[in-house]
Design a protein around this motif. Structure first.
Motif, PDB file in Angstrom:
ATOM      1  N   PRO A   1       0.742  -1.335  -0.010  1.00 20.65           N
ATOM      2  CA  PRO A   1      -0.137   0.096   0.150  1.00 20.65           C
ATOM      3  C   PRO A   1       0.782   1.360   0.030  1.00 20.65           C
ATOM      4  CG  PRO A   1      -0.150  -1.153   2.146  1.00 20.65           C
ATOM      5  CD  PRO A   1       0.414  -2.075   1.155  1.00 20.65           C
ATOM      6  N   VAL A   2       2.022   1.276   0.338  1.00 23.96           N
ATOM      7  CA  VAL A   2       2.925   2.447   0.476  1.00 23.96           C
ATOM      8  C   VAL A   2       3.818   2.511  -0.649  1.00 23.96           C
ATOM      9  CG1 VAL A   2       2.483   3.263   2.674  1.00 23.96           C
ATOM     10  CG2 VAL A   2       4.426   1.706   2.260  1.00 23.96           C
ATOM     11  N   VAL A   3       3.716   1.606  -1.797  1.00 19.83           N
ATOM     12  CA  VAL A   3       4.311   1.797  -2.918  1.00 19.83           C
ATOM     13  C   VAL A   3       3.425   2.176  -4.024  1.00 19.83           C
ATOM     14  CG1 VAL A   3       6.247   0.520  -4.361  1.00 19.83           C
ATOM     15  CG2 VAL A   3       6.016   0.148  -2.057  1.00 19.83           C
ATOM     16  N   LEU A   4       3.456   3.270  -4.559  1.00 21.21           N
ATOM     17  CA  LEU A   4       2.446   3.680  -5.567  1.00 21.21           C
ATOM     18  C   LEU A   4       2.864   4.721  -6.269  1.00 21.21           C
ATOM     19  CD1 LEU A   4      -0.481   5.786  -4.176  1.00 21.21           C
ATOM     20  CD2 LEU A   4       1.214   5.033  -2.629  1.00 21.21           C
ATOM     21  N   LEU A   5       2.136   4.854  -7.395  1.00 20.52           N
ATOM     22  CA  LEU A   5       2.447   5.996  -8.305  1.00 20.52           C
ATOM     23  C   LEU A   5       0.866   6.465  -8.529  1.00 20.52           C
ATOM     24  CD1 LEU A   5       4.502   7.521 -10.151  1.00 20.52           C
ATOM     25  CD2 LEU A   5       3.647   6.123 -11.970  1.00 20.52           C
ATOM     26  N   MET A   6       0.843   7.808  -8.212  1.00 12.57           N
ATOM     27  CA  MET A   6      -0.271   8.381  -8.226  1.00 12.57           C
ATOM     28  C   MET A   6      -0.132  10.061  -8.886  1.00 12.57           C
ATOM     29  SD  MET A   6      -1.183   9.562  -4.425  1.00 12.57           S
ATOM     30  CE  MET A   6       0.275  10.278  -3.396  1.00 12.57           C
ATOM     31  N   LYS A   7      -1.346  10.527  -9.342  1.00  8.95           N
ATOM     32  CA  LYS A   7      -1.560  11.799  -9.950  1.00  8.95           C
ATOM     33  C   LYS A   7      -1.538  12.833  -8.489  1.00  8.95           C
ATOM     34  CE  LYS A   7      -3.628  10.592 -14.274  1.00  8.95           C
ATOM     35  NZ  LYS A   7      -4.925  10.675 -14.970  1.00  8.95           N
ATOM     36  N   PRO A   8      -0.888  13.746  -8.450  1.00  7.96           N
ATOM     37  CA  PRO A   8      -0.777  14.777  -7.436  1.00  7.96           C
ATOM     38  C   PRO A   8      -2.105  15.434  -7.312  1.00  7.96           C
ATOM     39  CG  PRO A   8       1.314  14.843  -8.268  1.00  7.96           C
ATOM     40  CD  PRO A   8       0.647  14.116  -9.181  1.00  7.96           C
ATOM     41  N   ALA A   9      -3.022  15.546  -8.404  1.00 11.62           N
ATOM     42  CA  ALA A   9      -4.301  16.262  -8.511  1.00 11.62           C
ATOM     43  C   ALA A   9      -5.032  15.452  -7.674  1.00 11.62           C
ATOM     44  CB  ALA A   9      -4.721  16.537 -10.108  1.00 11.62           C
ATOM     45  N   LEU A  10      -5.027  14.330  -6.995  1.00  9.57           N
ATOM     46  CA  LEU A  10      -5.835  13.733  -6.143  1.00  9.57           C
ATOM     47  C   LEU A  10      -5.728  14.100  -4.687  1.00  9.57           C
ATOM     48  CD1 LEU A  10      -5.176   9.865  -7.287  1.00  9.57           C
ATOM     49  CD2 LEU A  10      -7.330  11.578  -7.787  1.00  9.57           C
ATOM     50  N   ARG A  11      -4.856  15.395  -4.366  1.00  7.54           N
ATOM     51  CA  ARG A  11      -4.779  16.035  -3.211  1.00  7.54           C
ATOM     52  C   ARG A  11      -5.998  16.387  -2.458  1.00  7.54           C
ATOM     53  NH1 ARG A  11      -3.204  20.467   0.077  1.00  7.54           N
ATOM     54  NH2 ARG A  11      -1.529  19.962   1.373  1.00  7.54           N
ATOM     55  N   GLY A  12      -7.098  16.915  -3.272  1.00  5.93           N
ATOM     56  CA  GLY A  12      -8.366  17.303  -2.735  1.00  5.93           C
ATOM     57  C   GLY A  12      -8.929  16.231  -2.257  1.00  5.93           C
ATOM     58  N   SER A  13      -9.118  15.161  -2.984  1.00  5.28           N
ATOM     59  CA  SER A  13      -9.687  13.867  -2.658  1.00  5.28           C
ATOM     60  C   SER A  13      -9.006  13.255  -1.108  1.00  5.28           C
ATOM     61  CB  SER A  13      -9.673  12.985  -3.453  1.00  5.28           C
ATOM     62  OG  SER A  13     -10.180  11.678  -3.042  1.00  5.28           O
ATOM     63  N   MET A  14      -7.798  13.350  -1.269  1.00  5.22           N
ATOM     64  CA  MET A  14      -7.169  12.770  -0.023  1.00  5.22           C
ATOM     65  C   MET A  14      -7.291  13.787   1.280  1.00  5.22           C
ATOM     66  SD  MET A  14      -3.290  11.733   0.977  1.00  5.22           S
ATOM     67  CE  MET A  14      -3.016  10.465  -0.610  1.00  5.22           C
ATOM     68  N   LYS A  15      -7.358  15.054   1.222  1.00  5.07           N
ATOM     69  CA  LYS A  15      -7.488  15.958   2.159  1.00  5.07           C
ATOM     70  C   LYS A  15      -8.952  15.665   2.785  1.00  5.07           C
ATOM     71  CE  LYS A  15      -7.459  20.870   3.480  1.00  5.07           C
ATOM     72  NZ  LYS A  15      -7.870  20.411   4.793  1.00  5.07           N
ATOM     73  N   ALA A  16      -9.990  15.517   1.874  1.00  7.99           N
ATOM     74  CA  ALA A  16     -11.414  15.424   2.401  1.00  7.99           C
ATOM     75  C   ALA A  16     -11.427  14.341   3.174  1.00  7.99           C
ATOM     76  CB  ALA A  16     -12.426  15.359   1.167  1.00  7.99           C
ATOM     77  N   PHE A  17     -10.685  13.184   2.714  1.00  7.80           N
ATOM     78  CA  PHE A  17     -10.849  11.779   3.242  1.00  7.80           C
ATOM     79  C   PHE A  17     -10.202  11.792   4.717  1.00  7.80           C
ATOM     80  CE2 PHE A  17      -8.580   7.357   4.084  1.00  7.80           C
ATOM     81  CZ  PHE A  17      -9.628   6.888   3.730  1.00  7.80           C
TER      82      PHE A  17
END
Length: 196
Positions: free
Chosen positions: A133-149
């Protein structure tokens, strides 16, 4: 044009199982553990960021920006990820832990290919038996979703992944690539394996 990819090495945890020792700075075969991770991912990314909540000056000696969690409550890996997401302008952010000294040298290439093939938002690595779970490649644009989470009090990384189009990237051909060090005993075993 190929996408720009930055990386964050997560070294912000409390390392309770390592007796509270800062895992990234624990030596493995005469090098701090984080140095092994740096050496593995440096050729694969444009910039490296280090997420650390203690010993920041020591981590800064590696020559990369050191970021502390925006929220100081040791909220787990998501806190380090969201901090790094706010500090990169890259198309993708690679996330790896500081205690995986055998990370694949083709990690980014394969994860990016998996994202592209599935038109996914992120890829998480698997050793063929379980996801990492802590080895991933992601789009930084998902920051808003993570903040809400996080603002909703959630901390379980897998639950956040489930909210997005996440593809699993199979590294079963390199089953030891994600061996990590959580205890002094595991450190000794890995040290012996690397030496042979």
């Amino acid at each position: 044009m190929s996408p720009q990819i930055d990386a964050v090495i997560l070294a912000g945890g409390m390392a309770r199982r390592m007796g509270g020792n800062d895992k990234g700075l624990v030596e493995l075969n005469d090098q701090p553990m984080i140095k092994h991770a740096i050496d593995r991912i440096k050729p694969q990314v444009k910039q490296i960021l280090i997420n650390a909540n203690r010993n920041q000056n020591r981590y800064a000696e590696f020559g990369y920006p050191v970021l502390s969690d925006e929220d100081s409550g040791y909220l787990g890996p998501l806190a380090g990820m969201i901090t790094a997401m706010g500090q990169t302008q890259a198309d993708y952010l690679l996330v790896v832990p500081c205690d995986c000294p055998l990370l694949p040298t083709d990690l980014v290439q394969r994860m990016l290919a998996a994202i592209t093939a599935e038109d996914a938002e992120m890829a998480v690595a698997s050793d063929g038996k379980r996801e990492q779970p802590v080895v991933l490649l992601m789009k930084p644009a998902l920051r808003g979703s993570m903040k809400a989470f996080l603002d909703a009090g959630e901390r379980k990384i897998d639950f956040w992944y489930a909210k997005h189009h996440c593809v699993v990237c199979d590294f079963s051909d390199q089953p030891n690539a994600f061996v990590n060090v959580n205890t002094p005993e595991q450190k000794q075993q890995l040290s012996e394996a690397i030496a042979h």
